[in-house]
Design a protein around this motif. Structure first.
Motif, mmCIF file in Angstrom:
data_model
loop_
_atom_site.group_PDB
_atom_site.id
_atom_site.type_symbol
_atom_site.label_atom_id
_atom_site.label_comp_id
_atom_site.label_asym_id
_atom_site.label_seq_id
_atom_site.Cartn_x
_atom_site.Cartn_y
_atom_site.Cartn_z
ATOM 1 N N ALA B 81 0.837 -1.505 0.483
ATOM 2 C CA ALA B 81 -0.258 -0.184 0.139
ATOM 3 C C ALA B 81 0.696 1.561 0.199
ATOM 4 N N THR B 106 -7.603 -4.386 -1.637
ATOM 5 C CA THR B 106 -8.246 -2.807 -1.726
ATOM 6 C C THR B 106 -7.557 -2.430 -0.813
ATOM 7 N N PRO B 107 -6.728 -2.395 0.505
ATOM 8 C CA PRO B 107 -6.420 -1.264 0.853
ATOM 9 C C PRO B 107 -5.392 -0.676 -0.259
ATOM 10 N N LEU B 110 -7.491 2.110 -1.046
ATOM 11 C CA LEU B 110 -7.504 2.458 -0.262
ATOM 12 C C LEU B 110 -6.231 3.806 0.334
ATOM 13 N N SER B 111 -5.691 3.477 -0.455
ATOM 14 C CA SER B 111 -4.097 4.430 0.170
ATOM 15 C C SER B 111 -3.931 5.898 -0.403
ATOM 16 N N PRO B 114 -5.955 10.239 0.215
ATOM 17 C CA PRO B 114 -5.717 11.395 0.476
ATOM 18 C C PRO B 114 -5.167 11.981 -0.357
ATOM 19 N N THR B 130 -13.823 -4.322 -2.148
ATOM 20 C CA THR B 130 -14.791 -4.129 -0.519
ATOM 21 C C THR B 130 -15.703 -3.077 -0.855
ATOM 22 N N SER B 132 -17.048 -0.748 0.751
ATOM 23 C CA SER B 132 -17.137 0.829 1.347
ATOM 24 C C SER B 132 -15.719 2.146 0.882
ATOM 25 N N GLU B 136 -14.700 6.697 0.575
ATOM 26 C CA GLU B 136 -13.667 7.337 0.888
ATOM 27 C C GLU B 136 -13.262 8.731 0.362
ATOM 28 N N ASP B 172 -10.148 -15.376 5.454
ATOM 29 C CA ASP B 172 -10.780 -15.142 6.256
ATOM 30 C C ASP B 172 -10.201 -13.972 6.051
ATOM 31 N N TYR B 173 -10.620 -12.716 5.832
ATOM 32 C CA TYR B 173 -10.217 -11.336 5.501
ATOM 33 C C TYR B 173 -11.624 -9.960 4.635
ATOM 34 N N GLY B 174 -10.991 -9.344 4.322
ATOM 35 C CA GLY B 174 -12.427 -8.241 4.024
ATOM 36 C C GLY B 174 -13.829 -8.248 3.345
#
Lengths: 356, 396
Positions: B81, B106-107, B110-111, B114, B130, B132, B136, B172-174
């Motif tokens: 990321a 996803t990450p 998201l990174s 900004p 993902t 969501s 952001e 088992d993750y997002g």
């Protein structure tokens, strides 16, 4: 690099306290190559405005590598899990900035404290066993921490990463800009201050006692070096350094991803340090410069196959450079080597009597 | 909240100053697109597919849009990321890119949030799934899919087809948890029963013990989400444990029967029911042309759902440029993107003006052998499915 033995030979028979003090001071004097390096690093702010971001990354990796050098190069502790402290610092800074207070310098202290406490707690595990068991212990701690961060998704964002971190202006004055100039200056200052502190630390009797422990723990104990306490202390300091490096990453990217705790961080930093040479602090910085620039350059040329080329280049560097970049000069003719050593090892303000 | 808003205003100010400098430095008649993908590391297949999809679009439609030359700059972030973020920032300030695109995970997507806000640059998510992410930043849009979007129709289909007791098995993750949550919600609301919810660790893909647990609880079907890549191992162990002999049906999201890997899975995969937005076997002239052109340019590699994300992402950028008549300002482009609709090789799609997420058909498919090769053959369509996660948010 090998200043210890170099100096030991020159000391005349009765070692008085004042001579010892002079020796120590001489050891810690600024050398020419250090001054050149720092002047270049600060000049880059004005000379390389379009490379601020990669320079920022170099500064962060360098600080992380220095932190590993403190334990590996000075105390001889091999670690495959140093990324744990880096990641912990990154998360501590991220969570603190997101929920409590957005000013980054405060965040640095918080991250340093968090990693320091964790480093202190885990240092007792490192005391036990030999190199191989240490490798496994450190690796195990890092893996556990990564899984904890993954499971505590309510706090860390889990596999999706911690987003929405708003980092405020530094000391309320300097806003992080898109060009990364503020970020670079910020990281460079932190790197400079912490390198100065590390220099003092390793050149003080404390650092020398660490080298003694590294050389031979039994003999060190026999001359009265409390090796367990020294190892706990330096391991904690290294954890603080790594935590601050992690926090710098969070502050300059305003995002924390789970891979700050990934194994490749620990492996990369070891690679960077070995590349630059262990045991003289600047190995981390030089390794970080070479490794990061090489990776950046190759991955732009060939986004798909750069890993092959970087692997090849690293193997060649190590084969040609005989173990590390710090010793590439061994390939030069002897006369040139001596002249070079004189220039590189020139020390600031140290025209001592009896020295040439 | 006040500080946050003040920060946003301050950064917008900085960005505006930056913007003028950037447009001045960028060449007048070129539009630069920075495509950031994981080209190395464990997710390199995503990067390869998306890049090939994007390049196929440019191959088929030329490199000009609204009279401007489109230039694609591909960079590798190795799935890390902070690299994605740094590369995005460098592309914006040094290369003067007008649009960012790609984002394998996803990450990684998201990174860059900004950076988008600070520089007013649109980001087209071509892979990360993902739900969501698009919340952001106002500058995100998406041409891949979201997991709730694919999971809910699978649950509906199961309800309609006499499947009453289901075990869920997800990584088992997002995204896995997204799939489990939304499948369970939809399935139980319509009277279905979840017998057991199994989560498999991402790092250790040995399914045998988990499949034994599934078998022991004797469900009608098992609902599976796995990241693409481990599907073939899963299929083999599913057969070895004799789950199909025990009459347990396999229903999944389309990641499990990834087109790129389906042929390697072989016979055990036949009969698997999946719900997804794209199959290489989709019957339409658009898709035929796409698959042919893609395979030709990529040495016979079959396009999968990642490739179509890259292809449609490029279409979205081209169409938005046509709409703004070549204006590359980030806000203008985002306005143009909202509400765009077109016929993609996957079928009719559009961009939800409210969430900037994609609205598309979700197809139920069964793995069948066609001309000696395995394909996901579509047999039922759920039309114009919105991302249910965000639909719920706006209802609240």
């Amino acid at each position: 690099m090998s200043t210890m033995s170099e100096n030991a030979g020159k000391v005349s028979a009765p070692v008085t306290e004042s001579v010892a003090a002079t020796q120590l001071r001489r050891l810690s004097a600024w050398r020419a190559f250090e001054i050149v390096l720092w002047v270049a690093a600060f000049a880059a702010i004005f000379l390389l405005p379009s490379h601020m971001l990669v320079l920022t990354e170099i500064a962060i990796v360098a600080l992380f590598a220095i932190s590993l050098d403190l334990i590996l190069g000075y105390a001889g502790i091999v670690s495959l899990g140093h990324g744990a402290f880096f990641g912990l610092g990154a998360y501590a800074a991220g969570i603190f900035a997101k929920h409590i207070y957005a000013e980054p310098v405060t965040g640095l202290f918080v991250a340093a404290a968090a990693s320091g406490i964790f480093g202190f707690a885990t240092s007792f595990l490192v005391l036990r066993g030999s190199d191989l068991t240490r490798l496994m212990t450190t690796l195990g701690i890092a893996l556990m921490l990564a899984e904890v961060a993954n499971q505590m998704a309510w706090l860390t964002g889990g596999a999706d990463g911690l987003s929405g971190v708003m980092v405020g202006p530094i000391l309320g004055l300097f806003e992080f800009d898109l060009w990364g100039k503020t970020g670079y200056i910020y990281c460079l200052f932190v790197l400079f201050i912490l390198t100065c502190l590390a220099r003092r630390l390793v050149n003080a009797p404390f650092g020398l006692s660490l080298k003694a422990i590294k050389g031979n723990p039994v003999r060190a104990a026999m001359v009265g070096v409390p090796s367990r306490r020294r190892i706990v202390a330096i391991y904690t300091v290294a954890a603080v350094y790594a935590g601050i490096a992690g926090a710098l990453l969070t502050h300059t990217t305003s995002f924390v991803s789970i891979d700050v705790l990934a194994f490749h961080r620990s492996a990369d930093v070891l690679l960077v340090l070995v590349l630059g040479g262990v045991g003289y602090l600047y190995g981390g910085i030089i390794g970080a410069i070479v490794f990061t620039l090489l990776r950046d350059w190759l991955s732009v040329i060939t986004p798909q196959y750069w890993m092959f080329w970087i692997g090849l280049v690293l193997v060649i560097i190590v084969v040609v450079g005989r173990e590390n970049l710090g010793r590439w000069h061994t390939f030069l003719p002897n006369s040139l080597q001596e002249r070079l050593a004189r220039v590189v090892n020139w020390r600031l303000g140290m025209k001592l009597r009896g020295e040439q | 909240m006040i500080t946050r808003r003040m920060l946003m205003a301050a950064s917008a100010g900085v960005a505006m100053l930056g913007q003028t400098a950037l447009t001045a430095s960028a060449q007048e008649d070129t539009v630069k697109i920075g495509l950031i993908l994981p080209m190395t590391g464990p997710f390199s297949s995503t990067g390869r597919q998306v890049e090939a999809g994007a390049r196929t679009y440019m191959e088929m439609n030329g490199d000009t849009a609204a009279g401007k030359t489109v230039e694609l700059i591909v960079r590798d972030d190795a799935g890390t990321a902070d690299q994605t973020r740094r590369i995005a920032q460098e592309l914006v300030v040094n290369e003067g890119v007008n649009v960012l695109a790609g984002f394998g995970l996803t990450p990684l997507a998201l990174s860059v949030g900004p950076v988008l806000n600070q520089a007013n640059i649109p980001a087209v998510i071509m892979a990360a799934a993902t739900a969501s992410i698009t919340k952001e930043s106002e500058y995100y849009t998406r041409t891949s899919f979201t997991l709730p979007q694919a999971s809910v129709p699978v649950a509906t289909w199961a309800n309609e087809n006499d499947i009453n007791r289901v075990v869920t098995l997800v990584t088992d993750y997002g995204p896995g948890i997204d799939a489990e949550t939304w499948f369970t919600k939809e399935f139980t609301e319509n009277g279905g029963e979840i017998v057991e919810a199994v989560r498999v660790p991402l790092e250790n893909p040995d399914f045998a013990p988990y499949l034994q647990r599934v078998r022991d609880s004797e469900p009608d079907a098992v609902f599976v989400f796995l990241p693409s890549g481990v599907g073939s191992l899963f299929m083999r162990q599913f057969t070895e444990r004799g789950l199909n002999e025990a009459g347990i049906r396999l229903i999944a999201t389309g990641d499990v029967t990834d087109d790129d890997l389906l042929n390697e899975m072989g016979e055990p995969a036949i009969g698997t029911i999946t719900g997804h937005h794209y199959s290489a076997a989709h019957e339409s002239p658009e898709n035929e042309a796409f698959v042919e052109s893609f395979e030709e340019a990529n040495d016979g590699m079959r396009p999968n759902f990642m490739a179509i994300g890259g292809y449609d992402g490029m279409h979205l950028i081209y169409a938005a440029l046509e709409e703004t008549e070549g204006e590359v300002d980030g806000d203008a482009l985002m306005e143009a993107i909202k509400g765009l609709s077109w016929t993609s090789p996957r079928g009719p799609v559009s961009i939800d003006p409210e969430t900037r997420d994609i609205i598309q058909n979700i197809y139920m498919r069964e793995v069948e052998e066609v001309d000696g090769e395995l394909y996901n053959v579509e047999f039922e369509t759920y039309e114009a499915v919105k991302d249910p996660a965000k639909a719920e948010d706006s209802a609240e």
